[in-house]
Design a protein around this motif. Structure first.
Motif, PDB file in Angstrom:
ATOM      1  N   GLN A 115       4.883  -0.526  -1.931  1.00  0.00           N
ATOM      2  CA  GLN A 115       4.018   0.641  -1.758  1.00  0.00           C
ATOM      3  C   GLN A 115       4.721   1.731  -0.952  1.00  0.00           C
ATOM      4  O   GLN A 115       4.597   2.921  -1.260  1.00  0.00           O
ATOM      5  N   ARG A 138       7.448   3.329  -3.177  1.00  0.00           N
ATOM      6  CA  ARG A 138       6.978   3.834  -4.470  1.00  0.00           C
ATOM      7  C   ARG A 138       7.650   5.179  -4.822  1.00  0.00           C
ATOM      8  O   ARG A 138       7.658   6.107  -4.027  1.00  0.00           O
ATOM      9  N   GLU A 163      12.800  -0.115  -5.602  1.00  0.00           N
ATOM     10  CA  GLU A 163      11.993  -1.337  -5.695  1.00  0.00           C
ATOM     11  C   GLU A 163      12.658  -2.456  -4.901  1.00  0.00           C
ATOM     12  O   GLU A 163      13.861  -2.685  -5.029  1.00  0.00           O
ATOM     13  N   ASN A 174       3.994   7.698   1.759  1.00  0.00           N
ATOM     14  CA  ASN A 174       3.540   6.510   1.022  1.00  0.00           C
ATOM     15  C   ASN A 174       2.849   5.517   1.946  1.00  0.00           C
ATOM     16  O   ASN A 174       1.823   4.916   1.580  1.00  0.00           O
ATOM     17  N   VAL A 229       3.025  -2.987  -6.426  1.00  0.00           N
ATOM     18  CA  VAL A 229       2.277  -2.148  -5.490  1.00  0.00           C
ATOM     19  C   VAL A 229       0.808  -2.542  -5.353  1.00  0.00           C
ATOM     20  O   VAL A 229       0.199  -2.325  -4.303  1.00  0.00           O
TER      21      VAL A 229
END
Length: 370
Positions: free
Chosen positions: A39, A42, A46, A238, A351
C-alpha cells in the motif's frame, strides 16, 4: 522540432527508467506485512513476499527463490524474531547488506504479553491495560499520538525474548541430571510441545491490531523515503491514505463487534488477542499456545471443560494446520466449527489483503453469533 520532441521523449524515458531503477528492492515476511508495504509502495514498486499465507510463520524452510530475493534485498520488513526465530539467521547470512526493519520493535507498536493457561486466567489484566490504550486512540478524533506510543513501546523492552538465554536455560537443565519434576513443571507452564519458543514476554501476533498497522504505515513510508528520496512524498501520501482507510475500517468493525453480544468461542491457537482486545471480543480459550505447538493432554481436558462450563458455541480451526485435532477434541459435541485465519490463505496478496483479512476475522465471529 521533431528532433527536439524525440530528444525530450528520450530524456523523460531515461529519467523514468532511472527513477524506477532507484526504487529499493523490498522483501517482507508474511502476507499482512506485504500488504501494508504494498500500500505504501503503490504506483512505485512492489515488495516480495517470503512466506505464503498457507504456511505457518512459526516454522518454515525458505525455498531457493525466496533465499535469492533476500540476498538481493535493500530493505526487509518483518514482524521480528519473536514470530519467526528461524528467519533471524537467514537475514544475517543472506541479507547482511539490507536494512532490516523489525516492525514489532518499531515505535508506536502496542504490545501485549503472552497469555498463560488454556483459558488465559493469568493475563486478564492485559485487557484493562489495552482498554486504556484504546481510549487514548479515539478513532473518531483520528488521534494517533505516536510520541505516546513510543513511550509505551520503550516500557516493553525485548530482553525477555533472548533465545540464547533460553537455550542456556535448557543447557543448565541438562546439566542438572534432567530433574524430572522440574522439567515437568517447566513443560506445563510453557506447553512447548517440543518447540524452542519462550512464552515469556510479548505476543508477536501484533499485526492483528489495525492500530499497530497504522503506526507501521508511517514507519514503512519513512524507511522507504530515506532510501528513495525521489519518491518520498508519494510514499508518505500513500501511507496517509492507507491509514485513513484503516480508521474507517476500525469504526465499522467496532460497530459490528458491539452488535455481536456475548459470543463465546475457542480459537485453535492463541494468535488473536490483539484483535480480541482492540474490539472487545475475547476468546474463552485457545486449544494451542501462541506458537501453535501441540497442546498437552491437560490443556485439551481444560478446554473441553471450558466448553461445557461456559456453553461455548464455536471452535475455530486454521487453514495453516490440520483440522483433525479440533475434530478429535470436539467430536460428539454440538460446538460449531468455523475457520479463523490470521494470515489470509484465500486472499490475494497485495494492497487489499490486510483490510480484507481483518474484515474476515470479524465475519468469522459474526457467523459464530448467528
Amino acid at each position: 522540432m521533431l528532433l527536439k520532441k524525440i530528444a525530450l521523449s528520450v530524456s523523460i524515458l531515461t529519467l523514468s527508467t532511472a527513477t524506477l531503477a532507484d526504487v529499493p528492492k523490498v522483501v517482507t515476511d508474511i502476507a499482512p506485512v506485504h500488504s501494508l508495504v504494498a500500500q505504501v509502495m503503490r504506483g512505485i514498486g512492489e515488495p516480495a513476499l517470503l512466506i505464503k499465507p498457507e504456511n505457518s510463520p512459526h516454522e518454515y524452510n525458505l525455498r531457493p527463490s525466496e533465499a535469492r530475493a533476500l540476498s538481493k534485498a535493500d530493505i526487509v520488513f518483518w514482524i521480528g524474531e519473536d514470530l519467526t526465530p528461524w528467519l533471524d539467521k537467514s537475514l544475517d547470512s543472506l541479507a547482511g547488506s539490507a536494512e532490516i526493519v523489525s516492525l514489532m520493535d518499531s515505535s508506536g507498536t502496542q504490545l501485549l504479553s503472552f497469555r498463560e493457561g488454556a483459558t488465559f486466567e493469568a493475563h486478564d489484566h492485559n485487557h484493562d491495560d489495552h482498554e486504556h490504550k484504546h481510549d487514548e486512540h479515539d478513532h473518531d478524533d483520528h488521534d494517533h499520538d505516536h510520541d505516546a506510543h513510543e513511550h509505551e513501546h520503550d516500557e516493553h523492552e525485548h530482553d525477555d525474548h533472548d533465545h540464547d538465554a533460553h537455550e542456556h536455560e535448557h543447557d543448565e537443565h541438562d546439566e542438572h541430571d534432567h530433574d524430572h519434576d522440574a522439567h515437568e513443571h517447566e513443560h506445563d507452564e510453557h506447553d512447548h510441545g517440543g518447540h524452542a519458543h519462550s512464552h515469556d514476554g510479548d505476543d508477536p501476533h501484533v499485526w492483528l491490531d489495525p492500530v499497530n498497522a497504522q503506526a507501521w504505515l508511517q514507519h514503512i513510508a519513512t524507511t522507504l523515503a530515506e532510501q528513495d528520496p525521489a519518491n518520498a512524498e508519494r510514499y508518505r501520501r500513500n501511507a496517509e491514505q492507507a491509514s485513513n482507510e484503516l480508521d474507517r475500517l476500525i469504526t465499522e468493525l467496532q460497530a459490528e463487534a458491539d452488535a455481536l453480544g456475548d459470543v463465546k468461542f475457542i480459537v485453535f491457537h492463541d494468535a488473536y488477542q490483539y484483535f480480541e482486545t482492540r474490539f472487545d471480543v475475547l476468546a474463552s480459550g485457545a486449544l494451542s499456545v501462541s506458537d501453535a505447538s501441540d497442546p498437552s493432554p491437560a490443556r485439551v481436558a481444560e478446554i473441553r471443560q471450558t466448553v461445557n462450563d461456559l456453553n461455548v458455541s464455536c471452535i475455530f480451526t486454521e487453514p495453516q494446520f490440520n483440522p483433525n485435532l479440533v475434530k478429535t477434541v470436539f467430536d460428539g459435541t454440538d460446538v460449531y466449527t468455523g475457520i479463523m485465519d490470521p494470515l489470509g490463505v484465500d486472499i490475494e496478496p497485495g494492497v487489499n489483503q490486510y483490510q480484507t483479512l481483518i474484515l474476515r476475522l470479524m465475519q468469522s465471529l459474526s457467523n459464530c453469533a448467528s
